[in-house]
Design an enzyme around this catalytic site. Structure first.
Site, PDB file in Angstrom:
ATOM      1  CD  GLU A 197      -1.479  -0.227   3.603  1.00  0.00           C
ATOM      2  OE1 GLU A 197      -1.947  -1.321   3.916  1.00  0.00           O
ATOM      3  OE2 GLU A 197      -1.846   0.837   4.088  1.00  0.00           O
ATOM      4  CB  CYS A 203      -1.999  -5.535   5.864  1.00  0.00           C
ATOM      5  SG  CYS A 203      -1.788  -3.914   6.598  1.00  0.00           S
ATOM      6  CG  HIS A 244      -2.184  -8.540   9.373  1.00  0.00           C
ATOM      7  ND1 HIS A 244      -0.965  -8.090   8.921  1.00  0.00           N
ATOM      8  CD2 HIS A 244      -2.902  -7.434   9.701  1.00  0.00           C
ATOM      9  CE1 HIS A 244      -0.961  -6.764   8.962  1.00  0.00           C
ATOM     10  NE2 HIS A 244      -2.120  -6.347   9.431  1.00  0.00           N
TER      11      HIS A 244
END
Lengths: 346, 133
Positions: free
Chosen positions: A81, A113, A234
């Site tokens: 990103e 992400c 994550h």
């Protein structure tokens, strides 16, 4: 036909800034912040580092481990990103720098992400269909954060590259994605910093997607959490993956190798992929790994891998993730502001 | 100096990204930047492309504190003459703590941003060097 990870490589810039140092500047209670986030410090890119340079370094390590001719790579997909250009793919520079061009597919991916894991899925599909021999998927970021915002304590820099093909060191057993329109975190075109929905990033966003994707993958493969030796989720901070793991039935022991967030922060597209690279650095043949990424907006990709005996000959062919995590130089907030060009007109 | 010319940097991209040099197979001299003709053997020479490792040692260096236009963000930075293991000298930036740079220290290549043509222009990439710990 076994398809999976043929080679992998990590890269993390060497500068670190502590949560205590950021809290000092904003007169915040560092103890509360550290215990809330379970993060001690985060990585910061040098003046001349960005998503492209991180991708090249991680890609070089992946090629060293794979031991393949770069010209046999038929696709390069970079998830980030923080692509340096709005128009001009990061992959064009990375492909030329790694001698993989010109006969290959290139595209930049964006999904907050989880763009790097989306890239792995595309490479896997292309290899499985016989369209390409090898595909390189990269997740890398130099994450942006508004000065004084809660994100500033964790938004870090780093990335990992994965070469997908046959004769793998870790076979991909299955993957599952779960995606909805859930606006927990976003950045508008031309805006320098992202915005977020504060507590809304938790239950309806991160936890809903991570838990759903993981549960559906386990169901699809008829597996249970105890079947896995390692797991990585994550890591926007240290608390979220621990909580998600607990509610899914994974133990702290299974998360041990993949929890890189405490020492380097949240590397966004590189987060779960750096956790996976550290797991692979420590994995033994026959071990099973579960990885679930999360991208705001929102979605999760869940993967199941089985480590093969190829890990024994390839893991030591390039610098391990811990080399980059342990190699560090601590900086103060003023240096951080300079490196990240946060001073306007300076 | 800044590469305001887009085609100029594009032409130099291969050696800058990968340190691709040349070698004369007759006299074994190595050249970087690459040469089309061996200046020692002239027409009797045989020039071949050679992939340089980028590993070598610092012969000499200087610290730039008054930079040329476009490099203000990077000061202070080190520029060194490096003797590559393949036997040719190259000039390049050495990243990292400038206090630790010394003549004779070993270096390896790292891929970095070389220069940006302002906020709207191209970002030029290439190899710099870092000290081997």
């Amino acid at each position: 036909m076994q398809i999976g990870i043929v080679g992998y490589g990590a890269y993390v810039p060497k500068f670190r800034i502590g949560v205590d140092e950021i809290a000092r500047v904003w007169k915040a209670d560092s103890k509360t912040i550290r215990s809330g986030l379970l993060v001690d410090e985060k990585s910061v890119p040098d003046k001349d580092e960005d998503t492209i340079t991180i991708s090249v370094e991680a890609g070089r390590n992946a090629l060293l481990r794979a031991g393949i001719n770069p010209q046999d790579v038929g696709a390069v997909y970079i998830g980030s990103e923080s692509h340096p250009y709005a128009v001009k793919p990061s992959g064009t520079v990375v492909a030329d720098a790694l001698n993989m061009g010109p006969e290959l597919m290139v595209a930049d991916f964006e999904f907050a992400c989880k763009a790097g894991t989306a890239a792995i899925q595309c490479c896997y599909a292309l290899v499985k269909s016989g369209e390409i021999k090898y595909g390189m998927a990269i997740g890398a970021d130099c994450a942006q954060s508004k000065p004084g915002d809660a994100l500033e304590y964790t938004a870090a820099a780093g990335g990992a590259a994965y070469i997908i093909g046959k004769n793998p060191l870790a076979t991909l057993e299955g993957t599952y994605s779960y995606t909805t329109d859930t606006s927990d975190f976003w950045r508008r075109e031309g805006s320098g910093y992202p915005s977020h929905g504060a507590r809304f990033t938790g239950k309806p966003a991160y936890f809903k997607h991570v838990i759903s994707a993981t549960n559906e993958l386990l169901s699809k493969l008829s597996m249970k959490p105890s079947d896995f030796n390692h797991a990585v989720f994550h890591m926007p901070n240290g608390k979220f993956p621990l909580k998600a793991a607990k509610s899914l039935g994974f133990s702290k022991e299974q998360l041990k190798h993949g929890m890189v967030v405490t020492k380097i922060g949240n590397c966004y597209s590189g987060s779960s992929l750096l956790g996976l690279s550290r797991i692979l650095d420590n994995a033994k043949p026959g071990e099973k790994i579960l990885m679930t990424s999360y991208g705001s907006g929102a979605g999760s990709d869940s993967f199941s891998f089985v480590v093969t005996d190829k890990i024994l000959e390839r893991a030591n062919l390039a610098k391990k993730t811990d080399f980059y995590i342990k190699r560090k130089e601590t900086i103060d907030y003023g240096t951080y502001v300079r490196l990240r060009k946060k001073l306007k007109g300076g | 100096m800044p590469y305001k010319s887009v085609p100029l940097f594009w032409r130099l991209k291969k050696p800058k990204y990968n340190l691709t040099g040349t070698k004369c197979t007759k006299c074994e001299n190595v050249y970087f930047p690459p040469r089309n003709l061996c200046p020692a053997c002239r027409r009797s020479g045989d020039i071949q492309e050679l992939q340089l490792s980028g590993k070598g040692k610092i012969l000499s260096y200087t610290i730039i504190r008054t930079p040329p236009e476009g490099f203000e963000h990077y000061v202070p930075y080190a520029v060194a003459i490096i003797r590559l293991d393949e036997g040719t000298n190259i000039t390049g930036q050495v990243v990292g703590d400038i206090e630790k740079i010394r003549t004779g220290k070993r270096v390896r290549p790292v891929f970095r941003k070389m220069h940006e043509d302002g906020n709207d222009g191209l970002i030029h990439y290439g190899l710099k060097f870092e000290l081997v710990d």
